[in-house]
Design a protein around this motif. Structure first.
Motif, PDB file in Angstrom:
ATOM      1  N   VAL A   1      -1.572  -4.189   9.506  1.00  0.00           N
ATOM      2  CA  VAL A   1      -0.926  -5.324  10.549  1.00  0.00           C
ATOM      3  C   VAL A   1      -0.914  -4.822  11.821  1.00  0.00           C
ATOM      4  O   VAL A   1      -1.569  -5.776  12.678  1.00  0.00           O
ATOM      5  CB  VAL A   1       0.276  -5.500   9.718  1.00  0.00           C
ATOM      6  N   LEU A   2      -0.960  -3.644  12.333  1.00  0.00           N
ATOM      7  CA  LEU A   2      -0.674  -3.470  13.703  1.00  0.00           C
ATOM      8  C   LEU A   2      -1.958  -3.407  14.459  1.00  0.00           C
ATOM      9  O   LEU A   2      -2.389  -3.873  15.369  1.00  0.00           O
ATOM     10  CB  LEU A   2      -0.220  -1.825  13.763  1.00  0.00           C
ATOM     11  N   LEU A   3      -3.038  -2.845  13.617  1.00  0.00           N
ATOM     12  CA  LEU A   3      -4.555  -2.827  14.138  1.00  0.00           C
ATOM     13  C   LEU A   3      -5.038  -4.033  14.190  1.00  0.00           C
ATOM     14  O   LEU A   3      -5.520  -4.450  15.042  1.00  0.00           O
ATOM     15  CB  LEU A   3      -5.122  -1.848  13.114  1.00  0.00           C
ATOM     16  N   ALA A   4      -4.703  -5.069  13.410  1.00  0.00           N
ATOM     17  CA  ALA A   4      -5.282  -6.215  13.165  1.00  0.00           C
ATOM     18  C   ALA A   4      -4.606  -7.193  14.309  1.00  0.00           C
ATOM     19  O   ALA A   4      -5.461  -7.857  14.970  1.00  0.00           O
ATOM     20  CB  ALA A   4      -5.114  -7.123  11.873  1.00  0.00           C
ATOM     21  N   THR A   5      -3.574  -6.861  14.531  1.00  0.00           N
ATOM     22  CA  THR A   5      -2.719  -7.571  15.690  1.00  0.00           C
ATOM     23  C   THR A   5      -3.464  -7.217  17.104  1.00  0.00           C
ATOM     24  O   THR A   5      -3.799  -8.067  17.748  1.00  0.00           O
ATOM     25  CB  THR A   5      -1.383  -7.311  15.789  1.00  0.00           C
TER      26      THR A   5
ATOM     27  N   GLY B   1      -8.302   0.419   3.653  1.00  0.00           N
ATOM     28  CA  GLY B   1      -9.754   0.110   3.889  1.00  0.00           C
ATOM     29  C   GLY B   1     -10.249  -0.724   5.205  1.00  0.00           C
ATOM     30  O   GLY B   1     -10.717  -0.571   6.200  1.00  0.00           O
ATOM     31  N   ALA B   2      -9.202  -1.932   5.234  1.00  0.00           N
ATOM     32  CA  ALA B   2      -9.301  -2.536   6.439  1.00  0.00           C
ATOM     33  C   ALA B   2      -8.915  -1.950   7.736  1.00  0.00           C
ATOM     34  O   ALA B   2      -9.543  -2.237   8.812  1.00  0.00           O
ATOM     35  CB  ALA B   2      -8.285  -3.930   6.303  1.00  0.00           C
ATOM     36  N   ALA B   3      -7.745  -1.021   7.677  1.00  0.00           N
ATOM     37  CA  ALA B   3      -7.500  -0.182   8.592  1.00  0.00           C
ATOM     38  C   ALA B   3      -8.634   0.687   9.273  1.00  0.00           C
ATOM     39  O   ALA B   3      -8.885   0.787  10.450  1.00  0.00           O
ATOM     40  CB  ALA B   3      -6.258   0.739   8.174  1.00  0.00           C
ATOM     41  N   SER B   4      -9.455   1.284   8.185  1.00  0.00           N
ATOM     42  CA  SER B   4     -10.675   1.834   8.518  1.00  0.00           C
ATOM     43  C   SER B   4     -11.493   1.405   9.345  1.00  0.00           C
ATOM     44  O   SER B   4     -11.983   1.728  10.638  1.00  0.00           O
ATOM     45  CB  SER B   4     -11.355   2.818   7.304  1.00  0.00           C
ATOM     46  N   LEU B   5     -11.813   0.174   8.956  1.00  0.00           N
ATOM     47  CA  LEU B   5     -12.742  -0.496   9.744  1.00  0.00           C
ATOM     48  C   LEU B   5     -12.481  -1.075  11.131  1.00  0.00           C
ATOM     49  O   LEU B   5     -13.065  -0.900  12.223  1.00  0.00           O
ATOM     50  CB  LEU B   5     -13.387  -1.896   9.078  1.00  0.00           C
ATOM     51  N   LEU B   6     -11.072  -1.204  11.339  1.00  0.00           N
ATOM     52  CA  LEU B   6     -10.495  -1.960  12.632  1.00  0.00           C
ATOM     53  C   LEU B   6     -10.402  -0.573  13.459  1.00  0.00           C
ATOM     54  O   LEU B   6     -10.564  -0.671  14.743  1.00  0.00           O
ATOM     55  CB  LEU B   6      -9.207  -2.515  12.205  1.00  0.00           C
ATOM     56  N   THR B   7      -9.955   0.569  12.934  1.00  0.00           N
ATOM     57  CA  THR B   7      -9.995   1.791  13.520  1.00  0.00           C
ATOM     58  C   THR B   7     -11.161   1.986  14.238  1.00  0.00           C
ATOM     59  O   THR B   7     -11.261   2.595  15.422  1.00  0.00           O
ATOM     60  CB  THR B   7      -9.674   2.890  12.816  1.00  0.00           C
ATOM     61  N   ALA B   8     -12.378   2.195  13.521  1.00  0.00           N
ATOM     62  CA  ALA B   8     -13.770   2.447  14.038  1.00  0.00           C
ATOM     63  C   ALA B   8     -14.101   1.458  15.214  1.00  0.00           C
ATOM     64  O   ALA B   8     -14.477   2.064  16.264  1.00  0.00           O
ATOM     65  CB  ALA B   8     -14.662   2.360  12.981  1.00  0.00           C
TER      66      ALA B   8
ATOM     67  N   GLY C   1      -8.826   4.586  21.786  1.00  0.00           N
ATOM     68  CA  GLY C   1      -8.515   5.592  20.959  1.00  0.00           C
ATOM     69  C   GLY C   1      -7.139   5.865  21.052  1.00  0.00           C
ATOM     70  O   GLY C   1      -6.523   6.324  20.027  1.00  0.00           O
ATOM     71  N   LYS C   2      -6.215   5.856  22.271  1.00  0.00           N
ATOM     72  CA  LYS C   2      -4.881   6.046  22.203  1.00  0.00           C
ATOM     73  C   LYS C   2      -4.010   5.312  21.426  1.00  0.00           C
ATOM     74  O   LYS C   2      -3.056   5.901  20.764  1.00  0.00           O
ATOM     75  CB  LYS C   2      -4.462   6.210  23.510  1.00  0.00           C
ATOM     76  N   TYR C   3      -4.341   3.905  21.509  1.00  0.00           N
ATOM     77  CA  TYR C   3      -3.549   3.113  20.633  1.00  0.00           C
ATOM     78  C   TYR C   3      -3.614   3.347  19.018  1.00  0.00           C
ATOM     79  O   TYR C   3      -2.740   3.316  18.305  1.00  0.00           O
ATOM     80  CB  TYR C   3      -3.885   1.459  21.020  1.00  0.00           C
ATOM     81  N   VAL C   4      -5.091   3.435  18.961  1.00  0.00           N
ATOM     82  CA  VAL C   4      -5.237   3.700  17.279  1.00  0.00           C
ATOM     83  C   VAL C   4      -4.741   5.035  16.915  1.00  0.00           C
ATOM     84  O   VAL C   4      -3.900   4.819  15.736  1.00  0.00           O
ATOM     85  CB  VAL C   4      -6.891   4.011  17.039  1.00  0.00           C
ATOM     86  N   SER C   5      -4.364   6.075  17.943  1.00  0.00           N
ATOM     87  CA  SER C   5      -3.841   7.315  17.353  1.00  0.00           C
ATOM     88  C   SER C   5      -2.376   7.124  17.303  1.00  0.00           C
ATOM     89  O   SER C   5      -1.697   7.731  16.411  1.00  0.00           O
ATOM     90  CB  SER C   5      -4.020   8.534  18.049  1.00  0.00           C
ATOM     91  N   ARG C   6      -1.680   6.247  18.056  1.00  0.00           N
ATOM     92  CA  ARG C   6      -0.309   5.978  17.990  1.00  0.00           C
ATOM     93  C   ARG C   6       0.078   4.987  16.630  1.00  0.00           C
ATOM     94  O   ARG C   6       0.826   5.458  15.786  1.00  0.00           O
ATOM     95  CB  ARG C   6       0.028   5.188  19.245  1.00  0.00           C
ATOM     96  N   VAL C   7      -0.959   4.205  16.337  1.00  0.00           N
ATOM     97  CA  VAL C   7      -0.468   3.414  15.115  1.00  0.00           C
ATOM     98  C   VAL C   7      -0.976   4.411  13.787  1.00  0.00           C
ATOM     99  O   VAL C   7      -0.182   4.353  13.012  1.00  0.00           O
ATOM    100  CB  VAL C   7      -1.617   2.450  15.058  1.00  0.00           C
ATOM    101  N   ALA C   8      -1.870   5.284  13.806  1.00  0.00           N
ATOM    102  CA  ALA C   8      -1.984   6.146  12.809  1.00  0.00           C
ATOM    103  C   ALA C   8      -0.787   7.180  12.321  1.00  0.00           C
ATOM    104  O   ALA C   8      -0.541   7.352  11.336  1.00  0.00           O
ATOM    105  CB  ALA C   8      -3.437   7.289  13.149  1.00  0.00           C
TER     106      ALA C   8
END
Length: 403
Positions: free
Chosen positions: A385-389, A327-334, A342-349
């Motif tokens: 963790v990666l998105l929050a960082t 859930g936290a990852a969904s919020l940070l992704t948006a 978008g590119k960083y988010v897709s790599r993390v996903a």
């Protein structure tokens, strides 16, 4: 409409829709064996992956482009492209189900489900215009009506003696087609035909980062397919029922993510504090909610599904707790997508998906459904963790640099 009000409408609508869908899943699970439900869950997971592969990131593109006030012609062009890909997607799935049915007749029961998947995807992309315009109530009413109509068809048809999975597929397909028709009617009144220099190629280039993220996230849904391959079907059934019953728990974070993306796309530096508060407050609520669900899993499963599914209790508990990180990852992704990352988010996903699927394989072989659930949760932890960082780094620097 303010972001908080939009969130209330989207979350409320999705919660009601999720409860209706969960009721259908429970009724279906009670009507078939855990082994048959394992096969059904595997097919459902495969459909979600196919949905992402064919989506091309157009849903996110439409929301962000509309929210930023980009050319309306580009939005219209994206919706036209979505229509064509939806037809192609439905055709491929129907053929695949018919061919698979030669080897196992149960796949023929899923032909209507293939049509439903395409219709729902198309409807949701069109309703992205409503989200971007601040008309979340339209999106919510459409979704709730879709789920309610499916349930109203499923219950009486279930008494006809037809195979339960076939009845489920027909009910969902009829409701999805009605939802698609209504979404086109409403959005069509909000868009005007206009000339545009936008080409399909240009739109695909702009949407590819969102597409890659969607594919990476939805590939995670191969977990139910992998579960059916690496463990006995009864264990796969426990894993599958946990996946289906806990998926509505993602309603709150995904609902807020839906409205956070256009808000972040429009936001300046002065609005970032509000985004911080919403993310932290929402995460705190998720911790309380998911812990409560884990605590109530045992009596709930025994009451709703009966003794055949007792083995799913620890799987549901582990999955519920791991969804805190999802859930936290969904919020940070948006938010990061709204800020242009978008590119960083897709790599993390993608990293999350690889970790999840490897975890399901190793955990499933070593510990059955429970081990697979632990492996799945590890992927969610890595992603959050990666998105929050990246989020904290961006906020602390106060920069508009993206990538």
């Amino acid at each position: 409409m303010k972001t908080s009000v939009q969130f209330a409408w989207v979350a409320g609508g999705r919660i009601v829709a999720a409860l209706l869908q969960a009721l259908m899943v429970v009724l279906l699970a009670r009507a078939i064996s855990p082994a048959d439900f394992g096969l059904f869950s595997a097919v459902q997971g495969g459909l979600l992956v196919a949905l992402a592969l064919s989506g091309l990131g157009l849903g996110t593109f439409v929301v962000r482009a509309r929210a930023r006030g980009d050319s309306e012609g580009a939005v219209v062009k994206a919706l036209q492209l979505n229509g064509r890909t939806s037809v192609a997607y439905a055709g491929v799935l129907v053929v695949a189900a018919v061919v698979a049915g030669v080897a196992d007749h149960r796949f023929w029961w899923l032909v209507p489900l293939a049509i439903a998947s395409a219709a729902e995807r198309s409807a949701d992309v069109w309703l992205g215009v409503a989200i971007a315009d601040g008309d979340a109530i339209v999106n919510s009413i459409n979704l709730m009506s879709r789920r309610l109509l499916a349930l109203l068809i499923f219950v009486p048809m279930g008494q006809t003696g037809l195979p339960p999975v076939l009845v489920y597929s027909i009910a969902v397909a009829v409701a999805a087609l009605c939802s698609w028709w209504a979404s086109r009617r409403w959005v069509g009144t909000r868009l005007t035909a206009s000339s545009s220099t936008a080409t399909y190629r240009a739109i695909l280039l702009d949407s590819q980062a969102y597409w890659h993220n969607s594919i990476a996230v939805q590939l995670r849904n191969l977990d139910t397919v992998i579960a059916a391959l690496v463990m006995p079907l009864s264990q796969a059934g426990f894993y599958g029922i946990a996946a289906r019953l806990t998926s509505p728990l993602r309603i709150l974070p995904t609902s807020l993510a839906t409205v956070l993306l256009p808000a972040a796309a429009r936001a300046g530096a002065s609005s970032r504090r509000q985004l911080n508060v919403m993310i932290l407050a929402s995460t705190a609520v998720l911790v309380l909610l998911y812990c409560a669900v884990a605590a109530l899993a045992a009596p709930t499963v025994d009451l709703l599904l009966g003794p055949d599914y007792i083995g799913a209790i620890p799987v549901i508990q582990i999955t519920s707790l791991s969804l805190i990180f999802a859930g936290a990852a969904s919020l940070l992704t948006a938010v990061l997508q709204g800020w242009g990352m978008g590119k960083y988010v897709s790599r993390v996903a993608l990293g999350m998906t690889v970790t999840c699927l490897c975890g399901v394989i190793v955990g499933g072989v070593a510990g059955g459904a429970t081990g697979a659930a632990l492996g799945l949760g590890l992927g969610y932890v890595v992603q959050s963790v990666l998105l929050a960082t990246r989020y904290v780094h961006y906020i602390s620097r106060g920069t508009d640099d993206v990538g």
